[in-house]
Design a protein around this motif. Structure first.
Motif, PDB file in Angstrom:
ATOM      1  N   TYR A 113      14.828 -15.637  -3.595  1.00 28.47           N
ATOM      2  CA  TYR A 113      13.983 -14.373  -3.542  1.00 28.47           C
ATOM      3  C   TYR A 113      13.214 -14.294  -4.770  1.00 28.47           C
ATOM      4  O   TYR A 113      13.697 -14.682  -5.820  1.00 28.47           O
ATOM      5  CB  TYR A 113      14.761 -13.227  -3.742  1.00 28.47           C
ATOM      6  CG  TYR A 113      15.577 -12.907  -2.552  1.00 28.47           C
ATOM      7  CD1 TYR A 113      15.335 -12.131  -1.568  1.00 28.47           C
ATOM      8  CD2 TYR A 113      16.806 -13.448  -2.465  1.00 28.47           C
ATOM      9  CE1 TYR A 113      16.105 -12.044  -0.371  1.00 28.47           C
ATOM     10  CE2 TYR A 113      17.699 -13.462  -1.292  1.00 28.47           C
ATOM     11  CZ  TYR A 113      17.484 -12.589  -0.169  1.00 28.47           C
ATOM     12  OH  TYR A 113      17.962 -12.522   1.025  1.00 28.47           O
TER      13      TYR A 113
ATOM     14  N   LEU B 195      14.374  -8.550  -3.755  1.00 29.12           N
ATOM     15  CA  LEU B 195      15.668  -8.120  -3.774  1.00 29.12           C
ATOM     16  C   LEU B 195      15.581  -7.040  -5.033  1.00 29.12           C
ATOM     17  O   LEU B 195      15.571  -7.402  -6.012  1.00 29.12           O
ATOM     18  CB  LEU B 195      16.619  -9.227  -3.916  1.00 29.12           C
ATOM     19  CG  LEU B 195      18.097  -8.943  -4.145  1.00 29.12           C
ATOM     20  CD1 LEU B 195      18.513  -8.369  -2.703  1.00 29.12           C
ATOM     21  CD2 LEU B 195      18.828 -10.055  -4.423  1.00 29.12           C
TER      22      LEU B 195
ATOM     23  N   ARG C 254      17.930 -16.198  -7.520  1.00 27.69           N
ATOM     24  CA  ARG C 254      16.384 -15.979  -7.713  1.00 27.69           C
ATOM     25  C   ARG C 254      15.641 -17.133  -7.126  1.00 27.69           C
ATOM     26  O   ARG C 254      14.557 -17.133  -6.894  1.00 27.69           O
ATOM     27  CB  ARG C 254      16.070 -16.377  -9.443  1.00 27.69           C
ATOM     28  CG  ARG C 254      16.787 -14.955 -10.137  1.00 27.69           C
ATOM     29  CD  ARG C 254      16.740 -15.211 -11.674  1.00 27.69           C
ATOM     30  NE  ARG C 254      15.332 -15.609 -12.113  1.00 27.69           N
ATOM     31  CZ  ARG C 254      14.746 -16.137 -13.173  1.00 27.69           C
ATOM     32  NH1 ARG C 254      15.559 -16.190 -14.220  1.00 27.69           N
ATOM     33  NH2 ARG C 254      13.415 -15.795 -13.408  1.00 27.69           N
TER      34      ARG C 254
ATOM     35  N   VAL D 227      13.550 -10.494  -8.116  1.00 29.50           N
ATOM     36  CA  VAL D 227      14.930  -9.822  -8.257  1.00 29.50           C
ATOM     37  C   VAL D 227      15.015  -8.825  -9.209  1.00 29.50           C
ATOM     38  O   VAL D 227      14.566  -8.938 -10.387  1.00 29.50           O
ATOM     39  CB  VAL D 227      15.932 -10.922  -8.364  1.00 29.50           C
ATOM     40  CG1 VAL D 227      17.406 -10.071  -8.335  1.00 29.50           C
ATOM     41  CG2 VAL D 227      16.121 -12.137  -7.659  1.00 29.50           C
TER      42      VAL D 227
ATOM     43  N   LEU E  76      17.019 -11.460 -15.245  1.00 28.42           N
ATOM     44  CA  LEU E  76      16.516 -10.647 -14.351  1.00 28.42           C
ATOM     45  C   LEU E  76      15.752  -9.375 -14.975  1.00 28.42           C
ATOM     46  O   LEU E  76      15.768  -9.093 -16.171  1.00 28.42           O
ATOM     47  CB  LEU E  76      17.789 -10.028 -13.595  1.00 28.42           C
ATOM     48  CG  LEU E  76      18.805 -11.115 -12.937  1.00 28.42           C
ATOM     49  CD1 LEU E  76      20.048 -10.410 -12.387  1.00 28.42           C
ATOM     50  CD2 LEU E  76      17.906 -11.834 -11.959  1.00 28.42           C
TER      51      LEU E  76
END
Length: 422
Positions: free
Chosen positions: A380, A358, A377, A383, A401
């Motif tokens: 996916y 993502l 998270r 991220v 992230l």
């Protein structure tokens, strides 16, 4: 009559009409036949002018955009061919073609019956967006300039100005890899049933779903996807609150569009499926590669057959005005007033699990919402967040992230290639 259509009396015609009424009134009141004759002549002149302007020439307009999809700043031209399909007389007309917010003069001098004239001009592509070209407006006036009529001819053609694309060397492949250590691209998939679509010439008959075909009355083909093939989901933040600006176009939003276009193009060149989503008012994702919807799969199959360049690979197969893919959607994307519903988008992404990587692209005003994105998270494996247009870097520890800070699209591409951990 700029920007207007229909018939109208000019200032000279209005003056002559007023003079006709005054002359007829004075001549009749005081028994002056000369004034009455002049007033009648003035009225007849205006009536004759109206008849002349009301005549509608028979014209056929053909326009061709070359190309109809370009990157921002790339050259694009419009070729306009006007043909006189009448059989009686040549025409002398004033014509203008609408090109976005300006009018381009088109000379139509002594256009004889059965003949045509062609005009070519450049279309401005300095701004991202959809440039509407047409229709042709033909203005006809009488010899005295008393009455003018303007009528549209032909339709309009959109020219999609895509965001500027910056080359990316690295493409995240998420967790979906082949057993031999490389990423495989399976054009039609081979593992999981995804959707049904109409049969096109060249499809294998063993993939026809006969039960559905018998029910709907036409051949329907199964579309399968390879669930191990990495998928990239690009979420573009188009909320006005995320891209503050002072009265003009938001530079941070334009830079985010360039970053999204660069990622989508890099994924296409690597034969990886990619999905583009907008935070605000987005219901149908635009896809490349193995799409998630029947329409997306059918459109992509047509694109591969036409062998379009990668950077314009989402062109509509029929040349229509509707966005056909990610780059067209980015060309038409606009900021939406209000904060939008990011939480609803995040909930849908968590439920649908559209991919394994993502990429969230936002502006300086979207930093406060990184916690919502960080909640993805678990759904996916990878991220990545791009904060574009901010004056200062994002504080460390943003929900754990991978954050890319960049001033513009070019800087984002440079920072993107420096990332070593997806």
């Amino acid at each position: 009559m700029t920007g207007r259509t229909g018939m109208a009396v000019t200032a000279r015609g209005i003056g002559l009409l007023v003079a006709a009424v005054v002359l007829l009134g004075v001549g009749g009141r005081f028994a002056y036949p000369e004034l009455t004759l002049l007033g009648a002549a003035a009225g007849v002149a205006v009536g004759y002018a109206a008849l002349v302007a009301a005549w509608r020439p028979r014209l056929t307009v053909i326009r061709t955009a070359s190309p109809d999809r370009v990157g921002r700043g790339e050259p694009a031209t419009m070729e306009l061919t006007v043909r006189n399909t009448g059989r009686l007389r040549a025409v002398n007309l004033l014509a203008e073609d609408r090109c976005d917010d300006r009018w381009v003069p088109v000379p139509l001098l002594r256009l004889r019956p059965g003949r045509d004239t062609a005009v070519r001009y450049d279309v401005p592509t300095v701004r991202r967006g959809v440039v509407r070209v047409g229709p042709l407006r033909v203005t006809r006036r009488d010899p005295l300039g008393l009455v003018a009529s303007a009528r549209p001819y032909g339709g309009s053609v959109p020219i999609w100005v895509h965001p500027r694309i910056h080359p990316l060397n690295a493409v995240p492949t998420g967790a979906g890899r082949s057993l031999d250590g490389r990423t495989d691209a399976v054009p039609h998939g081979s593992i999981t049933f995804d959707s049904l679509r109409e049969y096109v010439i060249g499809d294998e008959l063993r993939r026809v779903h006969w039960r559905t075909s018998a029910r709907v009355g036409e051949l329907m083909v199964r579309e399968n996807v390879d669930t191990s093939l990495p998928r990239i989901v690009v979420l573009l933040d188009n909320r006005a609150a995320a891209h503050p600006y002072g009265g003009g176009p938001s530079e941070s939003f334009e830079a985010c569009c360039e970053a999204a276009a660069s990622i989508i193009t890099a994924a296409h060149r690597a034969d990886l499926p990619a999905i583009l989503l907008l935070v605000a008012e987005d219901s149908v994702p635009a896809t490349t590669g193995s799409g998630t919807t029947v329409g997306a799969v059918r459109g992509w199959a047509g694109l591969r057959a036409r062998r379009r360049p990668a950077e314009h690979a989402d062109a509509a197969p029929d040349g229509g005005a509707s966005p056909a893919g990610p780059l067209d959607r980015l060309a038409a994307a606009e900021l939406v007033a209000g904060d939008g519903d990011l939480q609803a988008t995040v909930t849908r992404l968590r439920r649908d699990r559209l991919g394994d990587t993502l990429v969230f692209l936002t502006g300086p005003g979207g930093r406060g919402d990184l916690g919502h994105v960080g909640a993805l998270r678990g759904a996916y494996p990878s991220v990545v967040v791009g904060v574009v247009g901010a004056a200062d870097p994002t504080p460390p520890g943003a929900a754990g992230l991978v954050v890319i800070d960049a001033a513009d699209g070019a800087a984002f591409a440079a920072e993107w290639d420096r990332v070593r951990r997806w």
